[in-house]
Scaffold this active site. Structure first.
Site, PDB file in Angstrom:
ATOM      1  N   GLU A   6       4.911   1.750  -4.958  1.00  0.00           N
ATOM      2  CA  GLU A   6       4.970   2.378  -3.638  1.00  0.00           C
ATOM      3  C   GLU A   6       6.138   3.340  -3.579  1.00  0.00           C
ATOM      4  O   GLU A   6       6.074   4.376  -2.922  1.00  0.00           O
ATOM      5  CB  GLU A   6       5.106   1.324  -2.537  1.00  0.00           C
ATOM      6  CG  GLU A   6       5.053   1.896  -1.136  1.00  0.00           C
ATOM      7  CD  GLU A   6       4.872   0.844  -0.064  1.00  0.00           C
ATOM      8  OE1 GLU A   6       5.483   0.993   1.008  1.00  0.00           O
ATOM      9  OE2 GLU A   6       4.121  -0.126  -0.291  1.00  0.00           O
ATOM     10  N   ARG A  14      -1.619   3.252   2.141  1.00  0.00           N
ATOM     11  CA  ARG A  14      -0.455   3.865   1.492  1.00  0.00           C
ATOM     12  C   ARG A  14      -0.817   5.106   0.678  1.00  0.00           C
ATOM     13  O   ARG A  14      -0.218   5.382  -0.367  1.00  0.00           O
ATOM     14  CB  ARG A  14       0.278   2.845   0.594  1.00  0.00           C
ATOM     15  CG  ARG A  14       0.780   1.624   1.330  1.00  0.00           C
ATOM     16  CD  ARG A  14       1.816   1.960   2.400  1.00  0.00           C
ATOM     17  NE  ARG A  14       2.216   0.760   3.107  1.00  0.00           N
ATOM     18  CZ  ARG A  14       1.641   0.318   4.224  1.00  0.00           C
ATOM     19  NH1 ARG A  14       0.638   1.005   4.769  1.00  0.00           N
ATOM     20  NH2 ARG A  14       2.069  -0.778   4.807  1.00  0.00           N
ATOM     21  N   SER A  52       9.838  -1.393   0.213  1.00  0.00           N
ATOM     22  CA  SER A  52       8.864  -2.062  -0.655  1.00  0.00           C
ATOM     23  C   SER A  52       8.684  -1.290  -1.956  1.00  0.00           C
ATOM     24  O   SER A  52       8.455  -0.085  -1.947  1.00  0.00           O
ATOM     25  CB  SER A  52       7.514  -2.191   0.051  1.00  0.00           C
ATOM     26  OG  SER A  52       7.627  -3.033   1.176  1.00  0.00           O
TER      27      SER A  52
END
Length: 322
Positions: A300, A181, A230
């Site tokens: 995130e 990520r 998310s």
């Protein structure tokens, strides 16, 4: 903070030559999937790459520049965004085409699920995971989005874009230094598209994979809610949702913001949440998870913009990390 109309004046003659949408003082709550946040001083939606180049060449260097995609993984704070915001248009930056055997060129605003569908139609495997990622390719490239054990970095060959001066750039995959990520996005570069590569696969097998992804998303995630996907990254060897659940935060509400009872790593706007509510909820969850497990969750969702005066959100930092 300038008024958006003043920013348009600073663009000079170029403001009358641009073919895309140039809108001052735009409410970002209409743009983000979380449906919250203050205004952008100036929002520009270029018609194509030439239009974007003209805008970048005319934009004064002292004006902050921010780029957003479809607004899926984004929280804009209530005080809004200073400077110019670029949001690419689907017409100019949203297509997909073949570029050799098992290779696809896709525009940066192409929805991830559309790329997955295009790959299936062409008999190209390796893209089914994208069917379950909300958002567009540009955001996926910038954060190395992934699902079901795969990441966009698995498929990237090279990325195309324009720098702050409007010059074309090509970025090889290796230069992005992809990790979980995260990516080393060159400062000031706006992604316009990418060359992606998969592998030959039967369409029927790809269709089955995509159906599995679709079914999982619809049964395990609050896809009908105002959400940004998310909220937190998964820590090494852990699932963020499980840590949140064990800390007693499933369904936790602050104002109009709630951690979804269905999937507690999804933050949702119940209809009247401010950006302050949403970010305060996220920081509360981070604190409770840390106090319960000793693990500090990382956001995130991308958070940008200013706080309203007197409405700052305290960022939780454990004493041990001070």
């Amino acid at each position: 903070m300038l008024d958006g109309k003043e920013l348009i004046e600073r663009l000079g003659k170029a403001a009358t030559e641009l073919r895309g949408r140039l809108v001052p003082n735009t409410a970002m709550e209409r743009v983000t999937w979380l449906r919250a946040g203050g205004p952008a001083e100036l929002l520009f939606q270029p018609l194509d790459e030439d239009d974007l180049r003209l805008f970048l060449q005319a934009l004064p260097e002292d004006v902050p520049l921010c780029v957003i995609g479809v607004g899926s993984n984004l929280l804009v704070r209530d005080g809004g965004i200073s400077g110019a915001v670029v949001r690419l248009s689907a017409k100019g930056f949203g297509g997909q085409e073949m570029a050799g055997e098992n290779r696809i060129i896709a525009g940066a605003i192409s929805p991830d699920k559309h790329i997955a569908g295009f790959a299936m139609d062409q008999g190209i495997g390796g893209f089914s995971f994208m069917y379950g990622i909300p958002g567009s390719l540009g955001g996926a490239l910038a954060m190395n989005a992934g699902a079901h054990g795969s990441e966009i970095s698995d498929r990237v060959v090279e990325i195309y874009g324009l720098d702050r001066s409007g010059k074309k750039v090509t970025i090889p995959r290796e230069a992005m230094r992809y990790d979980y990520r995260s990516a080393a996005v060159p400062k000031g570069v706006i992604f316009t598209g990418a060359l992606l590569e998969g592998f030959a696969r039967e369409r029927s097998a790809i269709r089955d994979e995509m159906e599995t992804v679709r079914a999982h998303r619809e049964t395990a995630q609050p896809v009908q809610e105002k959400t940004g996907g998310s909220t937190f990254k998964n820590p090494d060897g852990q699932s963020a949702w499980r840590l949140i659940d064990e800390a007693g935060c499933r369904g936790l509400m602050i104002g109009g913001a709630q951690m979804s009872p269905m999937h507690c790593n999804f933050m949702i706007n119940r209809g009247n949440a401010s950006a302050h509510d949403l970010e305060y909820l996220g920081e509360t969850v981070r604190e409770r998870v840390y106090n319960h497990s000793g693990i500090l969750l990382e956001w995130e969702i991308r958070r940008i913009g200013r706080f309203l005066a007197g409405r700052d959100v305290y960022e939780f930092v454990p004493q041990e990390l001070d």
